[in-house]
Scaffold this active site. Sequence first.
Site, mmCIF file in Angstrom:
data_model
loop_
_atom_site.group_PDB
_atom_site.id
_atom_site.type_symbol
_atom_site.label_atom_id
_atom_site.label_comp_id
_atom_site.label_asym_id
_atom_site.label_seq_id
_atom_site.Cartn_x
_atom_site.Cartn_y
_atom_site.Cartn_z
ATOM 1 C CG ASP A 25 -1.925 0.890 0.926
ATOM 2 O OD1 ASP A 25 -2.390 1.568 -0.094
ATOM 3 O OD2 ASP A 25 -2.554 1.529 1.948
ATOM 4 C CB CYS A 47 -13.168 9.645 7.444
ATOM 5 S SG CYS A 47 -14.957 9.915 7.593
#
Length: 381
Positions: free
Chosen positions: A135, A242
């Site tokens: 990632d 979030c």
Amino acid sequence: MSLTERVKSLAMEVGFHAVGITSAEPFLESESALRERYERGLLEGSGYDPDNIRLYTHPREGLPAARSIISAALSYLASDESATRNPQSAVPQGWIARFARGLDYHHALQERLLALAGRIEAEVGHHVEIRSFADTGPLVDRSAAIRAGLGSRGKNTCVYVDEYGSWVVLGELLTDLELEPDQPAPLDMCGECDECMKACPTGAICAPYTVDVRICLSHVTQSKGFVPHWLREKMGTRIYGCDTCQSACPLNRDARPGDIESLRPSAGLGTHPELLPLLNIGPSDFKRIVGPTTAGWIRRTRFRRNVAIALGNIGDPVAVPELIEALADEEPLVRGHAAWALGRIGTPPAIHALENALTRETDESVTAEIAQALAKASECA
């Protein structure tokens, strides 16, 4: 058992929750979509630009001999999300996204990718060209996962992996081995559902399968510089990341937890860390407490900026002494957001501190923040 089947078996043995294979051919549709979104300004601050979009979408740019991509998923969901080392209390608390509640997931990914690479090389009995992406590297990991049959995309652009839902992080091995590719997963899976779009606090999911990263709160908490005022209010108590769109998704309601020990909330910052000790946290304590988590990469200044915003949104006067201390910090970014928070709280000590700070402040951006904070406090008086 074929080599492809053996590779998949090895991936599960080293601790991944799902694995798929695709070719190293270019991701032309992704390249086109990224260029179109870049031109619209939707990728501002994301790291994508015309010079590197090709690098992300053409795997052989990074490894010319590449033939296959091994795409693997790791679930970071914990079965006991309440198990944090910061118990509920009366003091102001922030909120951490699920992917960042434990220790840095990049390490968990890279550890397993390197173990898998070693096992593959031992299996074939000779040197293999392999490059890992935890990632972090230039590869469109979501596109790779979909083409490898690992999962389908949601309208929130997350990849949904079988019973694990979208609570996953993705990693890849790019290799010169010729492996048998899996069938791509269905591209779209949401049907008429748009719960994620309706739940997004800022409207960042501006169209199905399209996110404006400039106003995505997960990106905002990680971005540099002063946060626009309207976005500060939308952040609420979020200090990193979030999850709103994922939490609203019906497909995630019964997601299977991965229960990776290092990714459990109890291993890191937890779910709702107490904010006051974090606002003026020193370098050594930051390195010890926050540094090992995924949130550590944004460094101390941005992290403290986010804490100040959360305290301003909470509005509890108990934070005023800590915010006054931050108002004299060496970093303008911290001073400016501390001023904003004091203006939101608006008590006499807060106003007095802002008035004093205005007489000594030399940074134009911070001066403007203090002036606006005083105006805000006078409105609330």
